[in-house]
Design a protein around this motif. Structure first.
Motif, PDB file in Angstrom:
ATOM      1  N   UNK A  97       4.912  14.305   0.661  1.00 20.94           N
ATOM      2  CA  UNK A  97       5.471  14.393   2.014  1.00 20.94           C
ATOM      3  C   UNK A  97       4.846  13.362   2.934  1.00 20.94           C
ATOM      4  N   UNK A  98       3.542  13.176   2.828  1.00 16.13           N
ATOM      5  CA  UNK A  98       2.842  12.234   3.687  1.00 16.13           C
ATOM      6  C   UNK A  98       3.295  10.802   3.434  1.00 16.13           C
ATOM      7  N   UNK A  99       3.455  10.470   2.149  1.00 17.18           N
ATOM      8  CA  UNK A  99       3.929   9.132   1.804  1.00 17.18           C
ATOM      9  C   UNK A  99       5.362   8.930   2.291  1.00 17.18           C
ATOM     10  N   UNK A 156      10.753  15.784   7.731  1.00 20.97           N
ATOM     11  CA  UNK A 156       9.501  15.624   6.992  1.00 20.97           C
ATOM     12  C   UNK A 156       8.317  16.087   7.826  1.00 20.97           C
ATOM     13  N   UNK A 157       8.333  15.766   9.115  1.00 17.28           N
ATOM     14  CA  UNK A 157       7.254  16.216  10.001  1.00 17.28           C
ATOM     15  C   UNK A 157       7.204  17.734  10.072  1.00 17.28           C
ATOM     16  N   UNK A 163       0.836  -1.205   0.000  1.00 17.56           N
ATOM     17  CA  UNK A 163       0.000   0.000   0.000  1.00 17.56           C
ATOM     18  C   UNK A 163       0.871   1.256   0.000  1.00 17.56           C
ATOM     19  N   UNK A 164       1.942   1.230   0.775  1.00 17.26           N
ATOM     20  CA  UNK A 164       2.852   2.374   0.810  1.00 17.26           C
ATOM     21  C   UNK A 164       3.454   2.637  -0.570  1.00 17.26           C
ATOM     22  N   UNK A 165       3.836   1.564  -1.273  1.00 16.63           N
ATOM     23  CA  UNK A 165       4.435   1.730  -2.597  1.00 16.63           C
ATOM     24  C   UNK A 165       3.433   2.312  -3.584  1.00 16.63           C
ATOM     25  N   UNK A 166       2.173   1.864  -3.504  1.00 19.41           N
ATOM     26  CA  UNK A 166       1.142   2.400  -4.400  1.00 19.41           C
ATOM     27  C   UNK A 166       0.935   3.875  -4.117  1.00 19.41           C
ATOM     28  N   UNK A 167       0.882   4.230  -2.836  1.00 22.12           N
ATOM     29  CA  UNK A 167       0.721   5.634  -2.479  1.00 22.12           C
ATOM     30  C   UNK A 167       1.898   6.451  -2.993  1.00 22.12           C
ATOM     31  N   UNK A 168       3.101   5.897  -2.912  1.00 21.89           N
ATOM     32  CA  UNK A 168       4.286   6.612  -3.388  1.00 21.89           C
ATOM     33  C   UNK A 168       4.218   6.838  -4.895  1.00 21.89           C
ATOM     34  N   UNK A 169       3.696   5.859  -5.626  1.00 21.69           N
ATOM     35  CA  UNK A 169       3.575   5.985  -7.076  1.00 21.69           C
ATOM     36  C   UNK A 169       2.511   6.993  -7.480  1.00 21.69           C
ATOM     37  N   UNK A 170       1.435   7.078  -6.685  1.00 23.59           N
ATOM     38  CA  UNK A 170       0.265   7.865  -7.091  1.00 23.59           C
ATOM     39  C   UNK A 170       0.253   9.297  -6.563  1.00 23.59           C
ATOM     40  N   UNK A 226       0.491   4.032  10.088  1.00 22.65           N
ATOM     41  CA  UNK A 226       1.375   5.125   9.726  1.00 22.65           C
ATOM     42  C   UNK A 226       0.760   6.019   8.669  1.00 22.65           C
ATOM     43  N   UNK A 227      -0.014   5.420   7.750  1.00 25.06           N
ATOM     44  CA  UNK A 227      -0.660   6.221   6.724  1.00 25.06           C
ATOM     45  C   UNK A 227      -1.809   7.035   7.303  1.00 25.06           C
ATOM     46  N   UNK A 228      -2.556   6.445   8.239  1.00 25.21           N
ATOM     47  CA  UNK A 228      -3.635   7.192   8.874  1.00 25.21           C
ATOM     48  C   UNK A 228      -3.064   8.421   9.567  1.00 25.21           C
ATOM     49  N   UNK A 229      -1.943   8.237  10.272  1.00 29.75           N
ATOM     50  CA  UNK A 229      -1.304   9.359  10.956  1.00 29.75           C
ATOM     51  C   UNK A 229      -0.734  10.355   9.954  1.00 29.75           C
ATOM     52  N   UNK A 230      -0.017   9.833   8.948  1.00 33.77           N
ATOM     53  CA  UNK A 230       0.642  10.715   7.992  1.00 33.77           C
ATOM     54  C   UNK A 230      -0.365  11.485   7.140  1.00 33.77           C
ATOM     55  N   UNK A 231      -1.530  10.892   6.883  1.00 33.72           N
ATOM     56  CA  UNK A 231      -2.524  11.533   6.043  1.00 33.72           C
ATOM     57  C   UNK A 231      -3.556  12.306   6.857  1.00 33.72           C
TER      58      UNK A 231
END
Length: 391
Positions: free
Chosen positions: A125-127, A178-179, A110-117, A267-272
């Motif tokens: 930054x969030x990814x 990044x934060x 999922x992280x890789x897909x988010x990074x691509x998209x 981590x994605x919930x927090x980052x997003x």
């Protein structure tokens, strides 16, 4: 080539693995994992599932099943093994040694897909933050360079700092930077929200499971050109437009948010959090559901869990069961507007086809009624269109 690089390879053959621990949402056909793999540019060549009462501490699936997975991977020429569940760093390392193949889990996929998209500055930054947080837990001597270094120039012995400690510190510094950058972006977002509040704009956010058709519905409502495709996570960046409702004779602010998915990495919930803030600050949520998907009740439950986690569970909702055009005649509802129970509460439900436009005009009327039932101090000029929230 690292396991992360392999995820980016075009149509890399991969073996899918799922373990049934007796949970109700187990995907026996690994259909969603297969779609995730294809979205990331890989090609599932074989699938294997098994049942266990609990994960094996060392290999997650046990040594016997691990041997079976290795044989199946060799038979089909798989270059990587993907697990439908999250693996601990130790389990991932042990499996790679046992299978002699790169092993990754649903979280990294999922992280890789988010990074691509991700397209916007904030999305990237969030990814980046989510990936750094994920990698920081994987520094368990997984790579050959993580051995103790020698002392500095002129040293007569004595161990130097471990490479793993250097990596951990560098990743920690990168997370901090990044934060800090995300804090600035959140501040800009907050300024944009305050501008909308000064206009007394009624805020509506589209939420729903990934590939439910949120972006297509967004385009149908506001005549926008937001990217939409029949795939998971087609769009990641929040887009906001003004939607004029003739029945209410005023405009509202409509936001299209990132889609949710089962076992979304924390981590994605927090980052997003900044992206999902559009849902938190909304006056009304349009929960878009893929009516053609047999698993829509479980998908709805996953969305409700995330809304609860981000503090948006108490915001009024309208359920929009999309993809009416994909339903066969025997599955087509007798009424296109009724009520549906969610978490003990009856919510208004509408059936629409964002693709063909069927039911969209009725949705506009329902939205106008909701706006009129919530009096605001002033009516913004419908000719003024707000810019995208994302740069």
């Amino acid at each position: 080539m690292s396991s992360v690089d392999l995820l980016k390879a075009s149509a890399a053959p991969v073996l899918l693995v799922g373990v049934d621990f007796g949970l109700p949402h187990f995907d026996a056909n690994l259909e969603e994992l297969g779609l995730l793999a294809q979205t990331a540019g890989m090609e599932p060549v074989a699938r294997i599932t098994c049942k266990r009462k609990a994960p094996d501490a060392a290999l997650f699936v046990g040594s016997g099943k691990a041997d079976e997975i290795r044989t199946l991977a060799q038979m089909h020429g798989a270059v990587e093994v993907l697990f439908d569940q999250s693996l601990s760093p130790a389990q991932q390392r042990n499996l790679e040694r046992h299978l002699e193949l790169p092993v990754n889990d649903r979280t990294l996929l999922i992280l890789e897909i988010f990074a691509q998209r991700a397209r916007s500055h904030e999305g990237k930054l969030q990814v980046e933050l989510a990936k750094l947080q994920y990698v920081s837990t994987r520094l368990v001597r997984r790579w050959s360079h993580l051995e103790r270094q020698t002392g500095g120039i002129g040293a007569r012995g004595g161990p130097g700092e471990k490479q793993i400690e250097l990596d951990r510190r560098m990743i920690g510094d990168a997370i901090k930077r990044t934060q800090e950058r995300l804090v600035k972006v959140k501040r800009q977002r907050s300024t944009q929200r305050r501008q909308r509040e000064r206009r007394d704009t009624f805020n509506i956010s589209l939420v729903g499971y990934t590939n439910a058709g949120k972006s297509t519905l967004f385009n149908a409502l506001v005549k926008a050109r937001a990217y939409a495709a029949d795939q998971l996570f087609a769009t990641l960046d929040t887009t906001t437009r003004q939607l004029y409702l003739a029945d209410a004779q005023r405009s509202v602010s409509l936001s299209d948010t990132v889609g949710f998915i089962r076992d979304l990495p924390h981590g994605l919930v927090d980052a997003f959090q900044a992206t999902l803030q559009e849902a938190i600050d909304a006056d009304l949520l349009i929960h878009v559901v893929d009516a053609s998907n047999a698993d829509f009740p479980e998908q709805m439950a996953q969305v409700e869990r995330v809304l609860l986690e981000i503090g948006a569970a108490d915001i009024p909702q309208i359920l929009v069961f999309n993809k009416l055009d994909s339903l066969s005649a025997d599955r087509r509802p007798a009424l296109l507007s009724d009520q549906y129970e969610v978490s003990g509460h009856l919510l208004p439900r509408l059936f629409v086809s964002a693709k063909s436009g069927e039911g969209v005009s009725h949705l506009r009327s329902v939205l106008a009624a909701k706006v009129l039932a919530t009096p605001l101090a002033m009516t913004p000029d419908p000719s003024v269109e707000l810019p995208d929230v994302m740069p």
